[in-house]
Design a protein around this motif. Structure first.
Motif, mmCIF file in Angstrom:
data_model
loop_
_atom_site.group_PDB
_atom_site.id
_atom_site.type_symbol
_atom_site.label_atom_id
_atom_site.label_comp_id
_atom_site.label_asym_id
_atom_site.label_seq_id
_atom_site.Cartn_x
_atom_site.Cartn_y
_atom_site.Cartn_z
ATOM 1 N N TRP A 107 -22.883 13.804 -83.122
ATOM 2 C CA TRP A 107 -22.027 13.670 -81.945
ATOM 3 C C TRP A 107 -22.159 12.247 -81.419
ATOM 4 C CZ3 TRP A 107 -18.365 16.740 -79.995
ATOM 5 C CH2 TRP A 107 -17.883 16.472 -78.715
ATOM 6 N N LYS B 102 -18.303 10.959 -77.781
ATOM 7 C CA LYS B 102 -17.582 12.157 -77.345
ATOM 8 C C LYS B 102 -16.774 12.812 -78.475
ATOM 9 C CE LYS B 102 -17.186 10.695 -72.523
ATOM 10 N NZ LYS B 102 -16.261 10.473 -71.389
ATOM 11 N N CYS B 103 -17.235 12.661 -79.691
ATOM 12 C CA CYS B 103 -16.588 13.369 -80.799
ATOM 13 C C CYS B 103 -17.614 13.643 -81.885
ATOM 14 C CB CYS B 103 -15.402 12.579 -81.352
ATOM 15 S SG CYS B 103 -15.832 11.009 -82.108
ATOM 16 N N CYS C 37 -18.674 13.245 -85.552
ATOM 17 C CA CYS C 37 -18.362 12.234 -86.557
ATOM 18 C C CYS C 37 -18.979 12.568 -87.906
ATOM 19 C CB CYS C 37 -18.864 10.869 -86.110
ATOM 20 S SG CYS C 37 -17.831 10.090 -84.874
ATOM 21 N N HIS D 59 -12.226 15.474 -82.363
ATOM 22 C CA HIS D 59 -12.173 15.330 -80.908
ATOM 23 C C HIS D 59 -11.776 16.666 -80.276
ATOM 24 C CE1 HIS D 59 -12.108 10.840 -81.225
ATOM 25 N NE2 HIS D 59 -11.557 11.136 -82.393
ATOM 26 N N CYS E 168 -15.728 5.873 -86.185
ATOM 27 C CA CYS E 168 -15.195 7.033 -85.463
ATOM 28 C C CYS E 168 -14.604 6.598 -84.129
ATOM 29 C CB CYS E 168 -16.289 8.080 -85.261
ATOM 30 S SG CYS E 168 -16.849 8.825 -86.806
ATOM 31 N N GLN F 162 -11.947 6.277 -80.919
ATOM 32 C CA GLN F 162 -11.307 7.254 -80.048
ATOM 33 C C GLN F 162 -9.807 7.326 -80.332
ATOM 34 O OE1 GLN F 162 -12.696 9.374 -77.609
ATOM 35 N NE2 GLN F 162 -14.516 8.792 -78.777
ATOM 36 N N ILE G 60 -6.352 12.086 -77.364
ATOM 37 C CA ILE G 60 -6.345 13.530 -77.596
ATOM 38 C C ILE G 60 -5.323 14.234 -76.713
ATOM 39 C CG2 ILE G 60 -8.160 14.075 -75.925
ATOM 40 C CD1 ILE G 60 -9.189 16.079 -78.111
#
Length: 716
Positions: free
Chosen positions: A154, A157-158, A160, A176, A220, A222, A225
């Motif tokens: 993690w 915030k995702c 990976c 995400h 990874c 952002q 989303i």
């Protein structure tokens, strides 16, 4: 493959595609082809969803729009954390997935709804697995220890996943979520849901693909989303509708034919792919979602009546990659048209020769045929002028390098140890056999390939004459006539009333009955007095299954109804065979093939013809039996029914003369009326109506003509 993909739900847009079983999850077991793919790499190979401690059960799944799929699921009996039972079908799930190729994303919207009368509380868990396998590994063709797979984690915030390949490219998958999951452990996340009766909870998931030469920690990135999913869907639909509006419209009084045509054309939209701005039809999902010379050329030929832009782009693209040297590793020779282009890790590491690979004996004459046929439909000689050096080199390859046996026939003898043994359209390792069951020995001259060469020289001669080279045209026609004479002597099997599958080393005929002879009919190389016997032989029960002509007669020793090329039925093969029947005046036999494939398409999801299906007879099962790992959508399967409609209607474009000839139009008894709208021939277009009378005759009404075009109907 341990798992069938025959019923896979497939979505694709651009170079990104995803396929899953009907339950929407991707199994964590090995040996399957499901997952998320990009550039010959499967990024995601496992995706598990748990409600409470159970997997949801599928209710239905559809992917009729190409880039968008919808899965409906419900839960079996399960217990909440406090031990209370939740009866089956209390919780329902709607799982929407859309490919957004512009950003290399798989966007998902998961709705979870409580259909019960009491509140429910449960965990919802998701688990992911990313293996970053090359497509050649998944197909079991090559195993390699390559790069480094990093532990998922993690970050930013995702979730990976990343892999540093042996080709020094880092591939990553970032997952995400919105809202963010409260619990993360390894490659799994968990949400805690409490739903009142009829309440809906929505979770957004975005899977972002990336390729980079940077270190994994920075890969990874952002993504937005909260990007509006309905907007993405509208853009996809608009793009599809815009392409479809450019195409010839077909409407009949048969709902089945209408649905098959719509599905076929939408599949062709789905398979459109570009390289360097030039568009082509990728061969098929999942195994062949790339540029194939033979497949792209045949599909372009099948669909010229519906729009010629992709054909022009495909010719330019294949010319760009035309062979210019002798390379045994890639089976490359000067003037040769490629077989297959790959861009994945194994190709970049030079572990496979597909950079591109040239092991095809038929793409080069097909390139010439498409060039000629393109001019027939468009009246445009500028493409021939532009690519004429490539046509010249292709003709030189046919005469110089194509004759591997030195006997005047185009034949193959593969050199690459990672290439193909057989290099015609039946290119599996056991495809070309002899009557005693032995594998044929190279060099091998296939029956249909000699027809392709004949048609290539005959048709391109007309263009040479038009650009002021009558002597070159006359020489090409004479070479075609001589080939035809020798072919009908050397390939003919008098006792069988058919042509041999091939000549193997030493000029020995492979005296087996196959569908290939039907493709020879399509090219016109068959002597008139032999054509009727060939049609009769192909339509006997050992070859005609009731759905189509089998690749190999069930009387042959190597027949296998489940063998890839040893007894299965291929729609594209049958579309060319039907065109061959029509060329020689056997309309009813062509109509039987068309009817068989229409009936078969009714039995497949969304009226979609797959790459192939098994050769089990119609009288035995009553439904076509699926081939477990057939591609779908598949380009030349999608082109088959559109091409057969063009063939049955007798459309013969002569755009250089501003003319469309409609020769001996034929409709099967289940179509009473067929309308064509915006049929483009050169700079003109026509709207036509075909009406079948009680006695089987077909009347043709010209509803409208735009531009410079004459329509001539010939009903002899």
């Amino acid at each position: 493959m341990a798992f069938s993909i025959a019923r896979a739900v497939v979505i694709k847009h651009g170079n990104v595609f995803f396929l899953a079983p009907e339950e929407g999850e991707i199994p964590f077991t090995s040996g399957h082809g499901f997952g998320l793919y990009y550039h010959d790499c499967r990024y995601l190979n496992g995706y598990e969803l748990l409600v409470g401690d159970v997997h949801p059960e599928p209710l239905g799944a559809r992917a009729s729009e190409g880039a968008r799929a919808m899965f409906r699921l419900t839960t079996p009996d399960f217990r909440m954390a406090d031990g209370r039972a939740v009866p089956r079908e209390t919780v329902g799930l709607k799982w929407e997935r859309v490919i957004d190729s512009e950003q290399c994303l798989l966007q998902e919207r998961l709705e979870i709804q409580n259909f019960g009368h009491e509140p429910v509380e449960f965990p919802l868990a998701m688990r992911f697995r990313a293996g970053f396998e090359d497509v050649f590994e998944i197909r079991g063709l090559l195993r390699e220890v390559k790069g480094k797979l990093y532990r998922p984690g993690w970050r930013d915030k995702c979730l990976c996943f990343s892999y540093e390949g042996g080709d020094h490219v880092t591939r990553s998958l970032a997952v995400h979520f919105d809202p963010l999951p409260p619990d993360v452990k390894g490659s799994a996340v968990q949400f805690h849901l409490r739903l009142q009766p009829n309440e809906i909870n929505v979770i957004r998931i975005v899977l972002a693909i990336a390729e980079s030469d940077r270190v994994p920690a920075t890969v990874c990135a952002q993504v937005n989303i909260r990007r509006d999913l309905p907007t993405v869907v509208r853009v996809m639909r608009s793009e599809c509708e815009e392409w479809m509006m450019r195409e010839t419209e077909v409407h009949t009084d048969s709902e089945a034919v209408n649905r098959i045509m719509k599905r076929s054309l939408m599949d062709l939209v789905m398979l459109r792919t570009t390289i360097g701005g030039d568009e082509f039809f990728a061969a098929g999902v999942p195994w062949y979602a790339t540029l194939f010379g033979r497949d792209s050329l045949v599909t372009s030929l099948q669909t010229l009546a519906y729009g010629a832009e992709t054909a022009a782009d495909s010719l330019r693209l294949l010319a760009r990659y035309q062979g210019d040297r002798v390379s045994e590793w890639r089976d490359e020779e000067p003037g040769k048209i490629l077989h297959e282009l790959r861009v994945g890790e194994l190709a970049r590491m030079n572990k496979i020769p597909h950079t591109p690979y040239y092991g095809t004996i038929d793409a080069t004459p097909l390139f010439i045929i498409l060039m000629s046929r393109y001019a027939d439909w468009t009246g445009d000689l500028s493409l021939f002028t532009e690519l004429r050096p490539h046509v010249e080199r292709a003709l030189e390859w046919i005469d110089r390098y194509g004759d591997a046996a030195g006997d005047g026939y185009v034949s193959y003898l593969g050199h690459s140890d990672k290439g193909l043994l057989h290099q015609g359209w039946k290119d599996s390792g056991d495809a070309i056999v002899t009557a005693d069951g032995r594998f044929a020995e190279p060099p091998i001259a296939l029956v249909e390939v000699q027809g392709y060469v004949y048609l290539a020289k005959r048709s391109i001669a007309d263009l040479y004459e038009r650009v002021g080279e009558p002597d070159r045209a006359a020489l090409l026609r004479e070479e075609a006539r001589e080939l035809r004479r020798r072919f009908n002597r050397d390939f003919w099997m008098e006792d069988e009333g058919c042509y041999a599958l091939a000549l193997e080393t030493g000029g020995r005929p492979c005296r087996v009955l196959s569908s290939n002879a039907g493709q020879a009919l399509w090219t016109g190389i068959v002597d008139e007095e032999k054509a009727g016997r060939v049609v009769d032989r192909l339509m006997r029960p050992d070859l005609f299954s009731g759905w189509g002509v089998r690749t190999l007669s069930y009387k042959e020793r190597r027949y296998n109804p489940m063998g890839y090329h040893l007894g299965t039925v291929w729609p594209h093969d049958n579309s060319l065979i039907a065109a061959g029947f029509r060329r020689y005046g056997f309309d009813e036999a062509a109509g039987r093939i068309f009817a068989g494939l229409v009936d078969a398409a009714r039995e497949f999801e969304d009226f979609r013809l797959p790459e192939l299906f098994t050769g089990f007879g119609r009288e035995e099962y009553g439904v076509p039996v699926r081939y477990p790992v057939a591609c779908h959508p598949q380009a030349w399967a999608a082109g088959s029914v559109p091409f057969m409609i063009e063939t049955l209607l007798g459309l013969e474009p002569e755009a250089l003369e501003h003319r469309l000839r409609v020769v001996r139009p034929f409709l099967p008894d289940f179509i009473g009326r067929l309308d064509l709208r915006h049929l483009q021939v050169g700079k003109g277009a026509a709207d036509l109506r075909f009406s079948r009378k009680a006695d089987g005759r077909v009347d043709v009404e010209v509803l409208n003509i735009a531009g410079t075009l004459t329509v001539e109907v010939e009903k002899q």
